[in-house]
Structures are given as C-alpha cells and as structure tokens.
Enzyme design. Structure first.
Site, PDB file in Angstrom:
ATOM      1  N   SER A   1       0.842  -1.192   0.000  1.00  0.00           N
ATOM      2  CA  SER A   1       0.000   0.000   0.000  1.00  0.00           C
ATOM      3  C   SER A   1       0.877   1.241   0.000  1.00  0.00           C
ATOM      4  O   SER A   1       1.676   1.462   0.920  1.00  0.00           O
ATOM      5  CB  SER A   1      -0.911   0.007   1.242  1.00  0.00           C
ATOM      6  OG  SER A   1      -1.558   1.255   1.328  1.00  0.00           O
TER       7      SER A   1
ATOM      8  N   ASP B   1      -4.840   3.897  -1.541  1.00  0.00           N
ATOM      9  CA  ASP B   1      -5.899   4.251  -0.599  1.00  0.00           C
ATOM     10  C   ASP B   1      -6.423   5.646  -0.849  1.00  0.00           C
ATOM     11  O   ASP B   1      -5.685   6.626  -0.722  1.00  0.00           O
ATOM     12  CB  ASP B   1      -5.345   4.175   0.835  1.00  0.00           C
ATOM     13  CG  ASP B   1      -5.156   2.744   1.287  1.00  0.00           C
ATOM     14  OD1 ASP B   1      -6.124   1.973   1.203  1.00  0.00           O
ATOM     15  OD2 ASP B   1      -4.038   2.396   1.715  1.00  0.00           O
TER      16      ASP B   1
ATOM     17  N   HIS C   1      -1.550  -1.109  -4.090  1.00  0.00           N
ATOM     18  CA  HIS C   1      -2.801  -0.705  -3.431  1.00  0.00           C
ATOM     19  C   HIS C   1      -2.761   0.806  -3.191  1.00  0.00           C
ATOM     20  O   HIS C   1      -1.801   1.338  -2.635  1.00  0.00           O
ATOM     21  CB  HIS C   1      -2.917  -1.470  -2.107  1.00  0.00           C
ATOM     22  CG  HIS C   1      -4.187  -1.241  -1.368  1.00  0.00           C
ATOM     23  ND1 HIS C   1      -5.367  -1.887  -1.695  1.00  0.00           N
ATOM     24  CD2 HIS C   1      -4.485  -0.462  -0.300  1.00  0.00           C
ATOM     25  CE1 HIS C   1      -6.320  -1.514  -0.854  1.00  0.00           C
ATOM     26  NE2 HIS C   1      -5.818  -0.636  -0.002  1.00  0.00           N
TER      27      HIS C   1
ATOM     28  N   GLY D   1      -2.817  -3.603   9.108  1.00  0.00           N
ATOM     29  CA  GLY D   1      -2.000  -4.296  10.113  1.00  0.00           C
ATOM     30  C   GLY D   1      -1.444  -5.620   9.619  1.00  0.00           C
ATOM     31  O   GLY D   1      -1.145  -6.514  10.407  1.00  0.00           O
TER      32      GLY D   1
ATOM     33  N   MET E   1      -8.924   8.442   0.412  1.00  0.00           N
ATOM     34  CA  MET E   1      -9.699   8.842   1.599  1.00  0.00           C
ATOM     35  C   MET E   1     -10.237  10.249   1.398  1.00  0.00           C
ATOM     36  O   MET E   1      -9.493  11.139   0.966  1.00  0.00           O
ATOM     37  CB  MET E   1      -8.800   8.805   2.831  1.00  0.00           C
ATOM     38  CG  MET E   1      -8.143   7.454   3.051  1.00  0.00           C
ATOM     39  SD  MET E   1      -7.002   7.550   4.441  1.00  0.00           S
ATOM     40  CE  MET E   1      -6.405   5.855   4.487  1.00  0.00           C
TER      41      MET E   1
ATOM     42  N   HIS F   1      -8.621   1.650  -3.628  1.00  0.00           N
ATOM     43  CA  HIS F   1      -9.495   1.409  -2.473  1.00  0.00           C
ATOM     44  C   HIS F   1     -10.189   2.713  -2.103  1.00  0.00           C
ATOM     45  O   HIS F   1      -9.574   3.615  -1.524  1.00  0.00           O
ATOM     46  CB  HIS F   1      -8.639   0.884  -1.304  1.00  0.00           C
ATOM     47  CG  HIS F   1      -9.422   0.615  -0.071  1.00  0.00           C
ATOM     48  ND1 HIS F   1      -8.820   0.330   1.149  1.00  0.00           N
ATOM     49  CD2 HIS F   1     -10.761   0.552   0.160  1.00  0.00           C
ATOM     50  CE1 HIS F   1      -9.759   0.123   2.059  1.00  0.00           C
ATOM     51  NE2 HIS F   1     -10.938   0.264   1.486  1.00  0.00           N
TER      52      HIS F   1
ATOM     53  N   MET G   1     -12.249   4.769   0.014  1.00  0.00           N
ATOM     54  CA  MET G   1     -12.869   4.998   1.325  1.00  0.00           C
ATOM     55  C   MET G   1     -13.532   6.365   1.257  1.00  0.00           C
ATOM     56  O   MET G   1     -13.043   7.358   1.787  1.00  0.00           O
ATOM     57  CB  MET G   1     -11.792   4.936   2.413  1.00  0.00           C
ATOM     58  CG  MET G   1     -11.272   3.529   2.635  1.00  0.00           C
ATOM     59  SD  MET G   1      -9.688   3.493   3.493  1.00  0.00           S
ATOM     60  CE  MET G   1      -8.605   3.704   2.095  1.00  0.00           C
TER      61      MET G   1
ATOM     62  N   PHE H   1      -6.341   5.080   8.453  1.00  0.00           N
ATOM     63  CA  PHE H   1      -4.937   5.334   8.765  1.00  0.00           C
ATOM     64  C   PHE H   1      -4.093   4.078   8.575  1.00  0.00           C
ATOM     65  O   PHE H   1      -4.572   2.972   8.845  1.00  0.00           O
ATOM     66  CB  PHE H   1      -4.790   5.813  10.222  1.00  0.00           C
ATOM     67  CG  PHE H   1      -5.554   7.071  10.488  1.00  0.00           C
ATOM     68  CD1 PHE H   1      -4.969   8.317  10.264  1.00  0.00           C
ATOM     69  CD2 PHE H   1      -6.874   7.013  10.928  1.00  0.00           C
ATOM     70  CE1 PHE H   1      -5.695   9.479  10.482  1.00  0.00           C
ATOM     71  CE2 PHE H   1      -7.599   8.181  11.154  1.00  0.00           C
ATOM     72  CZ  PHE H   1      -7.014   9.418  10.925  1.00  0.00           C
TER      73      PHE H   1
ATOM     74  N   MET I   1     -11.577  -5.644   5.789  1.00  0.00           N
ATOM     75  CA  MET I   1     -10.748  -4.705   6.543  1.00  0.00           C
ATOM     76  C   MET I   1     -10.392  -5.334   7.890  1.00  0.00           C
ATOM     77  O   MET I   1     -11.266  -5.770   8.633  1.00  0.00           O
ATOM     78  CB  MET I   1     -11.498  -3.381   6.777  1.00  0.00           C
ATOM     79  CG  MET I   1     -11.708  -2.513   5.537  1.00  0.00           C
ATOM     80  SD  MET I   1     -10.191  -2.122   4.627  1.00  0.00           S
ATOM     81  CE  MET I   1      -9.204  -1.282   5.871  1.00  0.00           C
TER      82      MET I   1
ATOM     83  N   GLY J   1       0.928  -2.098   4.064  1.00  0.00           N
ATOM     84  CA  GLY J   1       1.619  -0.818   3.976  1.00  0.00           C
ATOM     85  C   GLY J   1       2.892  -0.862   4.806  1.00  0.00           C
ATOM     86  O   GLY J   1       3.982  -1.164   4.314  1.00  0.00           O
TER      87      GLY J   1
ATOM     88  N   ASP K   1      -6.721  -6.220   4.630  1.00  0.00           N
ATOM     89  CA  ASP K   1      -6.143  -4.879   4.577  1.00  0.00           C
ATOM     90  C   ASP K   1      -6.129  -4.246   5.966  1.00  0.00           C
ATOM     91  O   ASP K   1      -7.183  -3.999   6.546  1.00  0.00           O
ATOM     92  CB  ASP K   1      -6.974  -4.021   3.599  1.00  0.00           C
ATOM     93  CG  ASP K   1      -6.377  -2.641   3.379  1.00  0.00           C
ATOM     94  OD1 ASP K   1      -5.222  -2.400   3.783  1.00  0.00           O
ATOM     95  OD2 ASP K   1      -7.088  -1.804   2.789  1.00  0.00           O
TER      96      ASP K   1
HETATM   97  C1  DX5 Z   1      -6.326   1.704   5.941  1.00  0.00           C
HETATM   98  C2  DX5 Z   1      -5.975   1.454   4.505  1.00  0.00           C
HETATM   99  C3  DX5 Z   1      -4.901   0.453   4.357  1.00  0.00           C
HETATM  100  C4  DX5 Z   1      -3.551   0.918   4.874  1.00  0.00           C
HETATM  101  C5  DX5 Z   1      -2.833  -0.272   5.407  1.00  0.00           C
HETATM  102  O1  DX5 Z   1      -7.357   2.591   6.001  1.00  0.00           O
HETATM  103  O2  DX5 Z   1      -7.114   0.973   3.797  1.00  0.00           O
HETATM  104  O3  DX5 Z   1      -4.760   0.019   3.011  1.00  0.00           O
HETATM  105  O4  DX5 Z   1      -2.771   1.527   3.873  1.00  0.00           O
HETATM  106  O5  DX5 Z   1      -1.720   0.164   6.093  1.00  0.00           O
HETATM  107  P1  DX5 Z   1      -0.981  -0.774   7.125  1.00  0.00           P
HETATM  108  O6  DX5 Z   1      -0.554  -2.005   6.390  1.00  0.00           O
HETATM  109  O7  DX5 Z   1       0.184   0.067   7.574  1.00  0.00           O
HETATM  110  O8  DX5 Z   1      -1.937  -1.110   8.239  1.00  0.00           O
HETATM  111 ZN    ZN Z   2      -6.674   0.100   1.784  1.00  0.00          ZN
END
Ligand code: DX5
Ligand code: ZN
Length: 241
Positions: A17, A44, A42, A186, A46, A75, A77, A152, A146, A206, A184
């Site tokens: 990511s 993100d 990936h 952690g 937002m 993705h 969001m 974040f 998720m 990420g 997706d």
């Molecule tokens: C969270 C995002 C994830 C994020 C994952 O809102 O959708 O894709 O980038 O980041 P890590 O892998 O650091 O949790």
């Molecule tokens: Zn994501």
C-alpha cells in the site's frame, strides 16, 4: 461475474500500500514496488467523510501510472465514490473497491465499476456483519476484509476479523464462486500467516512492507510465509476452485 474469473487456487497476491511510502517521492516508491515482485499496488483514497483522513486523488494516480505495470488497486474509502469512478478509471485504475457500508448504492456502484471496464472490489469494515456483503459475492472480483478500521496506516491488526475471512472462504467454496479474499490493515508477516490460514489469498500491506529497506526481500518473505501457511491449512473438503 463468470466472465471475470480470476481466482486461481493457491495463487497468493501481495499488494503493497503506497500510503506507507515516502510521500516526498511517490514516483520512486511506485517504481520500487514495481521491482519488488508484488502483483498489485494498493492505492488508498480517503475523502475526509467516509473516513477521518484525506490521502490523494486521481491526479496522483495518473502521474504515477506510467511508472508501473502493476495492477492499480484503488481502495475508495469515500462517501460518494460515484463521482470518482470515471476519473480513477481514466487515471489508470485496474480495480476499484467500494465499501458495502454505502448500503443502497452498492449494486449501482458495482455496475458502474464494471461498465468502466475495471475489476470490482467490495470492502467491509471490521464491525460490519458479513451477511451485509453476502448478496454481492457473485457480482464481485474481490472482497476486501478490513482488518483495521479504515482511515490510517500503521494500526494494529484486529484479530476478531479472522472469522470473517473464514466465513468468506466457506461461502466461496460452497457457492463455487471466484472472488479473491483480500485483507487490509495491520498486515505483516505474522498476521498475514494468520489470514492465509483463515482463507485469505490477497495481502495488502503498507507498514509491513515499507518498514523494510529491501522491498523485494519483504515481499518474497511474505509470499513464502503465506504460501507455506496455505499449504499447511488447505480448505477442508472441496477445493476453492
Ligand atoms: C487503511 C488502509 C490500508 C492501509 C494499510 O485505512 O485501507 O490500506 O494503507 O496500512 P498498514 O498495512 O500500515 O496497516
Ligand atoms: Zn486500503
């Protein structure tokens, strides 16, 4: 949809990511991911409404698109993804994921994404029951489970989401569907293995990838770990194919 079959049993996808990349050099980071052995990048998106954060938009995706041949996995969001689908498709998206929490709009969004010629993903937040996503499973190419609350990077994996992955894998098996099961949030070596055991086949990571200087080594390690986990925990009776 049958025409978009792409789930290959045993084929694991690693999707770094970009949110965890260095924002002062997104072009470099995109190229580094391209050389890492990962299949997807990936991205993100937002909007400050669906989630309490803002990231980047179609202009950034368009700028980095020529730097990579990887699948661009967008993705969304976003509270109003319908206004962004065409711009992201034009910017070079290969797959667009919208969230099932958008309720009544979901069917329409799925059709709009399909009409733009991109793959369809459906995201589901940790607290949303799986039964909300169930009616859409035969219409999508990937289910994005998720494993943190979106918004974040760098958050801790929520272990309670593992049964949702198992449920998705069971439905996919029993209904002979083909959607990928992506996780997706952690995701690092240890949590990726837990998710693979539960039935995930697509690993968005990420911090878990970018915290390593050598992205290629990190991707290779994660791929080996999830492959080993999946081999040790094959789906019971009946294959995923
Ligand atoms: C969270 C995002 C994830 C994020 C994952 O809102 O959708 O894709 O980038 O980041 P890590 O892998 O650091 O949790
Ligand atoms: Zn994501």
């Amino acid at each position: 949809m049958a025409a978009d079959f792409q789930y290959a049993p045993g084929h694991m996808i690693i999707a770094p990511s970009l949110l965890a990349g260095n924002f002062t050099r997104l072009g470099n980071e995109t190229s580094r991911v391209g050389r890492s052995g990962a299949e997807w990048l990936h991205l993100d998106i937002m909007d400050g409404h669906f989630v309490p954060n803002i990231s980047f938009g179609p202009a950034v995706v368009k700028a980095i698109r020529p730097l990579s041949k990887l699948t661009f996995d967008i993705h969304l969001m976003c509270a109003r993804p319908e206004i962004l689908l065409a711009p992201f498709a034009k910017a070079g998206a290969n797959r667009m994921t919208v969230h099932v929490e958008l309720g009544g709009q979901v069917t329409d969004l799925i059709w709009k994404i399909r009409a733009l010629g991109t793959q369809v993903g459906l995201g589901i937040n940790p607290s949303t029951p799986m039964k909300i996503a169930e009616p859409f499973l035969d219409q999508i190419d990937s289910l994005l489970v998720m494993t943190v609350n979106p918004g974040f990077g760098g958050q801790a994996f929520i272990t309670e989401t593992l049964p949702k992955i198992q449920q998705a894998a069971a439905w996919r098996r029993h209904r002979r569907l083909n959607f990928r099961i992506a996780v997706d949030g952690g995701i690092e070596l240890h949590t990726a293995v837990e998710c693979a055991k539960a039935g995930a086949d697509t690993f968005i990571s990420g911090t878990g990838i970018f915290e390593h200087k050598n992205l290629k080594a990190a991707v290779t390690r994660m791929r080996a770990a999830v492959n080993a986990a999946a081999r040790a925990h094959p789906p019971n009776s009946g294959s995923k194919s």
